[in-house]
Design an enzyme around this catalytic site. Structure first.
Site, mmCIF file in Angstrom:
data_model
loop_
_atom_site.group_PDB
_atom_site.id
_atom_site.type_symbol
_atom_site.label_atom_id
_atom_site.label_comp_id
_atom_site.label_asym_id
_atom_site.label_seq_id
_atom_site.Cartn_x
_atom_site.Cartn_y
_atom_site.Cartn_z
ATOM 1 N N GLU A 120 -10.423 -2.707 4.239
ATOM 2 C CA GLU A 120 -9.122 -2.134 4.581
ATOM 3 C C GLU A 120 -9.006 -0.726 3.981
ATOM 4 O OE1 GLU A 120 -6.306 -6.049 4.795
ATOM 5 O OE2 GLU A 120 -6.513 -5.216 2.801
ATOM 6 N N ASP B 254 0.772 -1.250 0.000
ATOM 7 C CA ASP B 254 0.000 0.000 0.000
ATOM 8 C C ASP B 254 0.804 1.302 0.000
ATOM 9 O OD1 ASP B 254 -1.421 -2.182 0.872
ATOM 10 O OD2 ASP B 254 -2.253 -1.215 2.633
#
Ligand code: FRU
Length: 607
Positions: free
Chosen positions: A318, A148
């Site tokens: 998420e 990420d």
């Protein structure tokens, strides 16, 4: 003075010579080895074999445990080496207490493992690119694994991008916040690790705000980052930076939020009407987002939750992001809640869903469709677009996002090793009204991307296309494998137009426009290397607005990725590809009546 020879002890567990060994290896049992390093050199290079299991390494200095890292130390062969920074200990002896997860049948067998013979201390670590698939104009880590994008913000002319980084291997592990900066949003400079693991845990995803009004008391314009500390459990922590985001001081009162269930990836915005900070937190397994508010960034009150049973619920929730945008062609503004979900992607694995609605500083209320249902909307219809979040304080009220260009289904198996994963091109997002009256999020390449456009390589004006003879155009042959293609297509009822990127080895990627179905698809089943995962070969499909006369495409090819933007980002498909040799042509065919209005292929000026 220390001698620069490296001595390696064999099975006995005793150093061959006590004198002047910079590296001394002592095997203590079938799964325990101690390595003592006594060296002024900058790095210890640790040999890695990707197919090995992670070994647990306790780093001990002055008799105290300083940190624990996990490395896939090489057993049968060395794939590559990773650098461990010894300079942080100022030349003190460093003891590595290594517990290997793959136990050997005898100590002699342990001593034969490849890693012990290739441990090296050195002042340099070569990061010259060795990968044919490394993108030329997308952000990648210099080496090691990345997932990420984290904590992105813009301040004083500099874009900051942090990211989930494993410095000790090319698979997920040891999460740090790696750091890169850019002044043009395209060329990135690699910086030292910004936030490293501590006794509370490794550093998972989060975001950053610039505290202009010094609400936290760290100083006005302090850069304040929030992240999940992942230890035994997941808790939320913060750190601030007084040098514009290069180095961070962790908050002594960490963690600032704890829960009795898995929650992660804090993301903060300021709600202007009240001046309060709002933190969105992914309540991962509950598949909902929790909202907290605060006036000082340190004390947080739970105000509401959103999402139970809503939208796609097929995986864990998420990396949320919450922001407000004007709706094109109206006086209205709407709030957008991004929720990354894994699995749950319409084509398998990870993807970014979003909700459009209203937010009153405490509660998010999603818009419903005409039947009263909250629709599931997807930000990108490719398979490699995940963990997308936006930059804080982007200039001119822009909302600029970046995503991780991979998919948890196979991210650790893609055919690269020196590094794994790239981020998407930066995208400016905006809201538009669809044919069904619903508000949708478009993501177009950020204007900064235009600066990459180089010379024109191929072009054509209006041309009919059919199935009998493909119209073929050359892609750049210098700096091959990277280009921008712009195509305007028209198709009549019943027609399907196909653009195919092809290479000399017969591999191809098809981009398919189906007029009647109102869809745009990318077929990468024959794109090159596809067999590293059964989840990789696939066709992904995006819905198009009902009646746009012309389909305008911008296609960005960067060695191992293809990003297709339709009609200024109203539909986007981001997909990885691994051709065995670069694609050299694009050809157009069609069944039914279709035409190219114009086509242009540009070189890319990548540094
Ligand atoms: C998303 C994610 C986050 C987590 C991070 C760990 O890809 O699973 O939820 O913080 O990766 O690296």
């Amino acid at each position: 003075m220390k001698k620069t020879i490296t001595l390696i002890a064999l099975a006995s567990g005793i150093a061959l010579s006590a004198a002047a060994a910079e590296i001394e290896v002592n095997h203590l049992g079938t799964n325990n080895t101690m390595v003592r390093i006594d060296s002024d050199k900058h790095y210890l290079l640790m040999p890695v074999q990707e197919s090995s299991e992670d070994d647990r390494i306790e780093v001990i200095v002055d008799g105290k445990l300083d940190q624990v890292i996990y490395v896939r130390l090489a057993k049968q062969r060395v794939d590559f080496s990773v650098p461990f920074d010894l300079s942080q200990y100022g030349g003190k002896p460093v003891l590595l207490n290594i517990v290997t997860s793959q136990s050997r049948s005898s100590v002699r067998q342990v001593s034969n493992d490849a890693c012990w013979h290739k441990l090296v201390v050195t002042d340099t670590f070569d990061t010259t690119n060795r990968e044919i698939y490394r993108p030329a104009y997308h952000h990648t880590p210099l080496y090691g694994w990345m997932n990420d994008p984290n904590g992105m913000f813009y301040k004083d002319g500099v874009w900051h991008l942090y990211y989930q980084w494993n410095p000790y291997g090319s698979k997920w592990q040891n999460m740090n916040w790696g750091h890169s900066t850019s002044t043009d949003l395209i060329n990135w400079e690699h910086k030292p690790v910004a936030i490293a693991p501590d006794a509370i845990g490794t550093i998972f995803s989060g975001n950053t705000v610039v505290d202009h009004e010094n609400t936290a008391g760290f100083g006005s314009d302090a850069v304040v980052s929030f992240y999940t500390s992942c230890g035994v459990s997941q808790v939320q922590s913060m750190a601030h930076s007084l040098d514009g985001g290069n180095t961070f001081i962790k908050y002594a009162g960490n963690p600032v939020i704890t829960l009795d269930s898995e929650a992660r990836d804090p993301n903060i915005v300021r709600y202007e009407p009240t001046g309060e900070w709002v933190l969105s937190l992914a309540h991962a397994l509950e598949r909902e987002i929790l909202f907290y508010t605060s006036t000082d960034l340190k004390h947080w009150t739970l105000s509401s939750s959103f999402g139970k049973g809503i939208g796609c619920q097929d995986g864990v929730w998420e990396c949320p992001d919450l922001f407000e945008l004007p709706v094109e062609g109206s006086d209205e503004s709407k709030w957008v809640l991004l929720v990354n979900i894994n699995p749950g992607c319409p084509f398998g694995g990870s993807a970014t869903q979003y909700f459009v609605g209203d937010f009153d500083g405490k509660t998010f209320t999603a818009d419903t469709d005409t039947t009263g249902v909250i629709p599931t909307k997807w930000m990108d219809y490719g398979k490699d677009h995940y963990a997308t979040v936006s930059f804080f304080d982007a200039p001119d009220n822009r909302r600029v996002v970046l995503g991780w260009m991979s998919n948890w289904q196979y991210a650790a198996e893609v055919p690269t090793m020196q590094y794994r994963s790239a981020n998407t091109l930066p995208r400016d997002v905006r809201l538009f009204k669809g044919d069904d009256g619903q508000v949708y999020l478009a993501s177009a390449p950020s204007p900064e991307v235009d600066a990459l456009r180089g010379t024109l390589v191929s072009r054509c004006g209006h041309k009919r296309i059919n199935n009998k003879k493909a119209r073929t155009f050359l892609l750049p042959n210098t700096n091959s494998g990277i280009c921008e293609i712009q195509v305007d297509l028209k198709a009549q009822a019943g027609a399907q137009a196909i653009l195919s990127l092809r290479n000399a080895n017969g591999e191809k990627v098809d981009i398919i426009y189906n007029k009647d179905l109102k869809t745009l698809s990318v077929d990468r089943r024959n794109s090159g290397i596809v067999d590293f995962s059964q989840d990789f070969p696939c066709v992904t499909t995006a819905p198009l607005r009902a009646d746009s006369e012309v389909l305008s495409l911008r296609i960005f090819v960067d060695r191992s990725s293809i990003e297709v933007f339709a009609n200024d980002g109203e539909a986007v498909l981001t997909n990885l590809v691994f051709p065995t040799t670069p694609y050299t042509t694009i050809s157009a065919t069609a069944s039914g009546k279709a035409e190219i209005n114009s086509l242009k292929v540009y070189n890319i000026n990548a540094k």
